[in-house]
Design a protein around this motif. Structure first.
Motif, PDB file in Angstrom:
ATOM      1  N   ALA A  42      74.160  44.583 -32.520  1.00  0.00           N
ATOM      2  CA  ALA A  42      74.262  44.283 -31.093  1.00  0.00           C
ATOM      3  C   ALA A  42      72.971  44.637 -30.374  1.00  0.00           C
ATOM      4  N   ASN A  43      72.279  45.686 -30.847  1.00  0.00           N
ATOM      5  CA  ASN A  43      71.091  46.135 -30.121  1.00  0.00           C
ATOM      6  C   ASN A  43      69.818  45.422 -30.548  1.00  0.00           C
ATOM      7  N   PHE A  44      69.661  45.143 -31.844  1.00  0.00           N
ATOM      8  CA  PHE A  44      68.375  44.642 -32.334  1.00  0.00           C
ATOM      9  C   PHE A  44      68.480  43.249 -32.935  1.00  0.00           C
ATOM     10  N   GLY A  45      69.588  42.560 -32.743  1.00  0.00           N
ATOM     11  CA  GLY A  45      69.735  41.250 -33.346  1.00  0.00           C
ATOM     12  C   GLY A  45      70.190  41.393 -34.778  1.00  0.00           C
ATOM     13  N   PRO A  46      70.787  40.335 -35.358  1.00  0.00           N
ATOM     14  CA  PRO A  46      71.371  40.452 -36.691  1.00  0.00           C
ATOM     15  C   PRO A  46      70.357  40.853 -37.767  1.00  0.00           C
ATOM     16  N   GLU A  47      69.162  40.216 -37.743  1.00  0.00           N
ATOM     17  CA  GLU A  47      68.209  40.528 -38.814  1.00  0.00           C
ATOM     18  C   GLU A  47      67.486  41.844 -38.567  1.00  0.00           C
ATOM     19  N   GLY A  48      67.027  42.034 -37.317  1.00  0.00           N
ATOM     20  CA  GLY A  48      66.293  43.254 -36.995  1.00  0.00           C
ATOM     21  C   GLY A  48      67.155  44.494 -37.186  1.00  0.00           C
ATOM     22  N   GLY A  49      68.409  44.418 -36.750  1.00  0.00           N
ATOM     23  CA  GLY A  49      69.297  45.565 -36.880  1.00  0.00           C
ATOM     24  C   GLY A  49      69.517  45.926 -38.325  1.00  0.00           C
ATOM     25  N   MET A  50      69.745  44.899 -39.160  1.00  0.00           N
ATOM     26  CA  MET A  50      69.975  45.136 -40.583  1.00  0.00           C
ATOM     27  C   MET A  50      68.736  45.722 -41.237  1.00  0.00           C
ATOM     28  N   PHE A  51      67.562  45.207 -40.834  1.00  0.00           N
ATOM     29  CA  PHE A  51      66.310  45.705 -41.415  1.00  0.00           C
ATOM     30  C   PHE A  51      66.161  47.193 -41.117  1.00  0.00           C
ATOM     31  N   ILE A  52      66.340  47.562 -39.821  1.00  0.00           N
ATOM     32  CA  ILE A  52      66.211  48.970 -39.437  1.00  0.00           C
ATOM     33  C   ILE A  52      67.209  49.819 -40.212  1.00  0.00           C
ATOM     34  N   LEU A  53      68.456  49.321 -40.292  1.00  0.00           N
ATOM     35  CA  LEU A  53      69.512  50.093 -40.942  1.00  0.00           C
ATOM     36  C   LEU A  53      69.193  50.331 -42.408  1.00  0.00           C
ATOM     37  N   ILE A  54      68.835  49.241 -43.135  1.00  0.00           N
ATOM     38  CA  ILE A  54      68.623  49.391 -44.577  1.00  0.00           C
ATOM     39  C   ILE A  54      67.415  50.268 -44.847  1.00  0.00           C
ATOM     40  N   VAL A  55      66.317  50.032 -44.086  1.00  0.00           N
ATOM     41  CA  VAL A  55      65.118  50.841 -44.288  1.00  0.00           C
ATOM     42  C   VAL A  55      65.427  52.314 -44.030  1.00  0.00           C
ATOM     43  N   THR A  56      66.169  52.580 -42.947  1.00  0.00           N
ATOM     44  CA  THR A  56      66.460  53.978 -42.619  1.00  0.00           C
ATOM     45  C   THR A  56      67.326  54.622 -43.686  1.00  0.00           C
ATOM     46  N   VAL A  57      68.416  53.956 -44.086  1.00  0.00           N
ATOM     47  CA  VAL A  57      69.309  54.640 -45.032  1.00  0.00           C
ATOM     48  C   VAL A  57      68.630  54.791 -46.391  1.00  0.00           C
ATOM     49  N   VAL A  58      67.856  53.783 -46.836  1.00  0.00           N
ATOM     50  CA  VAL A  58      67.174  53.940 -48.122  1.00  0.00           C
ATOM     51  C   VAL A  58      66.124  55.036 -48.021  1.00  0.00           C
ATOM     52  N   GLY A  59      65.386  55.061 -46.895  1.00  0.00           N
ATOM     53  CA  GLY A  59      64.353  56.086 -46.731  1.00  0.00           C
ATOM     54  C   GLY A  59      64.954  57.483 -46.693  1.00  0.00           C
ATOM     55  N   ILE A  60      66.049  57.634 -45.950  1.00  0.00           N
ATOM     56  CA  ILE A  60      66.631  58.968 -45.786  1.00  0.00           C
ATOM     57  C   ILE A  60      67.245  59.475 -47.085  1.00  0.00           C
ATOM     58  N   THR A  61      67.701  58.540 -47.947  1.00  0.00           N
ATOM     59  CA  THR A  61      68.370  59.010 -49.158  1.00  0.00           C
ATOM     60  C   THR A  61      67.463  59.028 -50.380  1.00  0.00           C
ATOM     61  N   SER A  62      66.152  58.781 -50.224  1.00  0.00           N
ATOM     62  CA  SER A  62      65.335  58.755 -51.450  1.00  0.00           C
ATOM     63  C   SER A  62      64.064  59.593 -51.352  1.00  0.00           C
ATOM     64  N   TRP A  63      63.996  60.550 -50.407  1.00  0.00           N
ATOM     65  CA  TRP A  63      62.755  61.308 -50.269  1.00  0.00           C
ATOM     66  C   TRP A  63      62.736  62.573 -51.106  1.00  0.00           C
ATOM     67  N   MET A  64      63.863  62.936 -51.742  1.00  0.00           N
ATOM     68  CA  MET A  64      63.976  64.260 -52.339  1.00  0.00           C
ATOM     69  C   MET A  64      63.034  64.495 -53.518  1.00  0.00           C
ATOM     70  N   PRO A  65      62.892  63.548 -54.473  1.00  0.00           N
ATOM     71  CA  PRO A  65      61.969  63.810 -55.586  1.00  0.00           C
ATOM     72  C   PRO A  65      60.536  64.046 -55.105  1.00  0.00           C
ATOM     73  N   THR A  66      60.081  63.228 -54.132  1.00  0.00           N
ATOM     74  CA  THR A  66      58.730  63.414 -53.605  1.00  0.00           C
ATOM     75  C   THR A  66      58.579  64.814 -53.022  1.00  0.00           C
ATOM     76  N   ALA A  67      59.571  65.244 -52.241  1.00  0.00           N
ATOM     77  CA  ALA A  67      59.478  66.555 -51.601  1.00  0.00           C
ATOM     78  C   ALA A  67      59.358  67.656 -52.644  1.00  0.00           C
ATOM     79  N   ARG A  68      60.132  67.549 -53.712  1.00  0.00           N
ATOM     80  CA  ARG A  68      60.090  68.590 -54.742  1.00  0.00           C
ATOM     81  C   ARG A  68      58.731  68.638 -55.421  1.00  0.00           C
ATOM     82  N   ILE A  69      58.215  67.454 -55.795  1.00  0.00           N
ATOM     83  CA  ILE A  69      56.923  67.430 -56.495  1.00  0.00           C
ATOM     84  C   ILE A  69      55.830  67.959 -55.582  1.00  0.00           C
ATOM     85  N   VAL A  70      55.808  67.481 -54.328  1.00  0.00           N
ATOM     86  CA  VAL A  70      54.753  67.888 -53.403  1.00  0.00           C
ATOM     87  C   VAL A  70      54.820  69.390 -53.153  1.00  0.00           C
TER      88      VAL A  70
END
Lengths: 345, 334
Positions: free
Chosen positions: B185-213
């Motif tokens: 509703a806020n960002f249009g069908p494609e934009g909203g989905m893009f933000i959502l997928i990028v955010t959830v994938v980003g938030i759930t996949s940073w842990m290995p990098t954090a540990r190594i760094v």
């Protein structure tokens, strides 16, 4: 070691509580309404009563507390009752009758207890996913051992390539690909996993085998790809150690050196990786179960999500989280038990 | 004038002493080599990594300029030319419905497969790169903070452990199905989905990098040059920027490639399960999912996007493998 295990077990309780709270709050934010499917002719005040009957009317924290009581107090009582009444192992004990008809976690889809549905679905998942994990481990270990022993040989190069491919091709592509080749063109295996199939003679056993082989192989490819790389790296670390030279110098046969001395030491990290992979397989099987229409836990989660069945989603996600936390704990303890150099205390 | 002032001095005195023969340089010394040149030389030796890098470059380039070369609209319906086969089908089946207007065929609604592939690749690569950058940003931030500031180490690492014990794919599915509507509703069908997928994938996949760094930062922090920097009064954030981040660049780059591969696969998996982008917006995973129902008659519709996903991920993984070898000073130069 024991104190470490107990400390970790105690620590896992707040972790699990926190995870369940996060999942619950995430689901609370959900815009979906369980009454969305109810016809518009139903008056609003009746809808409101139906909502309250589902337990949605109360504040979020009260709902969370009720869920906690149901999962951690009522369900264990039901389980203990089942153990002492119907199970083979403890059925000789007197019936405990702990469960007095309290409200259990109820699915919004079927209006039956979530745990009963989960228990119906678990055998399918365990058969397909569990078997695939065993097959994957059994394939991965010899490949890893041999390609480390003959490093940079043709076998090693081919093995590295195959594991890389297995790593890269997602199951939602290998699944349909296998279906096209083996079910459509060759007609060897059925493309859909028939859960109602009963094995009672040789013919039905062959059919069961043929319908299991494709989902099992799709999942096993993923397991093999990851594990054989770990196995190879771990073997390579150990093959150049001094104790291997000593073993060879005192005249042990090559088979004993590799299969006993090196393998036992290389297995230590690999076993923990195997333990860590068990819960991931439950989560990762969602796609494969969907492709082959296996009605296991993963498929249950998907249908519950699409039907906005929040208690089911909540309980299933919590079960996955529980498995992950428990197997992390098991992996750490195994690591300490197998490797005497590691002391946690 | 010569190169060094000492020589000038000697020349000025007019009594030039011949240097001892054994101490004389035989020839010009090799110019100093930069680290990145060494890395490149090692990287070039890894054939798989070169091919992977080339393929990733080719795909990225292809989806970027593809729409300008093949200008057909991926969403345009051409119902008269529906269900066309790829042009190569004519090689063995002369009756197949093929044509140069749709070189890779068209789907059941007459949408062109080639332009759908290009548009789908755009979506998949955009999601992959954005999610990877986000997870790198979070992972590096958490890792550096935890490694450098002792007080933050405990809480941040507990947080990482907590995220590692979350069931990722179920949570992704939950998050995507739950937050689809408001974001749309806020960002249009494609934009909203893009933000959502990028955010959830980003938030759930940073842990290995954090540990190594974190591990690397903990080791580098104790080195003398950091002590020297601190002793001349450098601010912590300056130390992180000037001295720590350049030194943890190699593990970050390796986990970046792995992150790109995971992000592409996760996006395709979500699309495949039907919770990704809206149905008229092509992505590789969605094309594959739509084609599965008709794969007996039109296997190429499963194969084309599937091969595209697999080859891209394979290329990225090989690239990561080569980078790991090239950036590891213990392997390099052997």
């Amino acid at each position: 070691m024991l104190t470490y295990a107990i400390r970790r077990l105690v620590l896992s309780v707040p972790t699990l509580l926190f995870i369940s709270f996060v999942i619950f709050m995430l689901l609370q934010l959900a815009p979906g309404d369980p009454m969305a499917q109810v016809p518009l002719t139903v008056p609003p005040e009746v809808k409101q009563k139906m909502r309250e009957a589902l337990g949605v009317g109360e504040p979020a924290l009260v709902q969370y507390w009720k869920w906690l009581v149901q999962v951690f107090w009522t369900e264990p009582k039901v389980f203990i009752d089942w153990l002492t009444r119907d199970s083979f192992l403890l059925g000789w004990l007197p019936d405990t009758n702990l469960y007095q008809g309290e409200l259990r976690v109820i699915s919004w889809q079927t209006r039956s207890p979530v745990m009963d549905i989960v228990l119906q679905r678990i055998p399918q998942t365990l058969w397909v996913v569990g078997l695939s994990y065993v097959v994957g481990v059994l394939i991965a270990l010899p490949i890893g051992i041999y390609s480390a022993y003959r490093q940079y040989s043709t076998f090693d190069q081919a093995g590295t390539f195959v594991t890389m491919v297995g790593f890269s091709i997602p199951p939602f592509f290998t699944g349909p690909l296998l279906i096209v080749i083996f079910s459509v063109y060759l007609g060897w295996f059925p493309s859909i996993y028939d859960t109602t199939h009963v094995v009672n003679d040789w013919e039905s056993f062959k059919y069961q085998l043929s319908q299991m082989i494709m989902p099992v192989m799709v999942l096993a490819l993923q397991t093999t790809a990851q594990l054989s790389r770990y196995m190879r790296a771990s073997m390579l670390d150990n093959l150049n150690q001094d104790y291997v030279r000593t073993a060879r110098a005192k005249g042990l046969s090559e088979a004993v050196v590799v299969m006993v001395h090196v393998l036992r030491n290389s297995m230590i990290p690999v076993i923990t990786v195997i333990a860590l992979g068990v819960p991931a397989i439950f989560g990762g099987a969602i796609i494969t179960e969907n492709v082959f229409k296996v009605n296991g836990i993963g498929q249950l989660l998907i249908t519950a999500l699409f039907a906005n069945d929040l208690p089911m989603v909540m309980t299933l996600t919590f079960i996955f989280a529980f498995l992950i936390v428990m197997f992390n704990l098991i992996a750490d303890i195994l690591y300490g038990l197998l490797d005497p150099r590691i002391r946690y205390d | 004038m010569t190169d060094s002032p000492q020589d000038d001095l000697i020349l000025a005195e007019g009594a030039r002493v011949a240097p001892i023969e054994a101490l004389k340089d035989k020839g010009p010394m090799a110019p100093p080599r930069s680290k990145w040149r060494d890395v490149w030389e090692q990287f070039r030796k890894h054939k798989g990594a070169m091919m992977g890098a080339f393929f990733l470059f080719f795909i990225t380039f292809g989806v970027l300029i593809g729409p300008y070369l093949w200008t057909l609209d991926p969403q345009a319906l051409d119902i008269r030319n529906k269900d066309m086969r790829p042009i190569y089908t004519a090689l063995w089946n002369s009756e197949a419905k093929v044509g140069w207007n749709h070189p890779l065929g068209s789907d059941q609604l007459g949408r062109d497969n080639l332009s759908q592939l290009i548009a789908g690749g755009r979506a998949s690569m955009a999601v992959g790169w954005a999610a990877m950058l986000l997870s790198l940003l979070i992972g590096t931030g958490v890792g550096v903070m935890a490694g450098y500031f002792k007080k933050l180490d405990g809480p941040l690492m507990r947080l990482t452990d907590l995220f590692l014990s979350l069931p990722i794919l179920p949570l992704l599915l939950v998050a995507v199905t739950l937050f689809r509507q408001p974001l749309r509703a806020n960002f249009g069908p494609e934009g909203g989905m893009f933000i959502l997928i990028v955010t959830v994938v980003g938030i759930t996949s940073w842990m290995p990098t954090a540990r190594i760094v974190r591990g690397d930062v903990l080791a580098i922090k104790e080195r003398e040059f950091v002590l020297a920097a601190r002793s001349i009064g450098t601010q912590p954030f300056k130390i992180i920027k000037r001295h720590l981040l350049p030194n943890v660049l190699s593990p970050i780059m390796v986990s970046a490639t792995l992150g790109l591969a995971t992000a592409i696969i996760t996006e395709s998996a979500l699309s495949f399960l039907g919770v990704g982008f809206p149905s008229d917006f092509p992505t590789w995973g969605k094309m594959l999912a739509d084609a599965v129902a008709r794969m007996e008659d039109f296997p190429e519709r499963v194969l084309l996007p599937g091969v595209a996903i697999s080859l891209t991920v394979l290329g990225v993984n090989y690239l990561g493998d080569g980078l790991r070898d090239a950036l590891d000073p213990r392997i390099r130069g052997r």
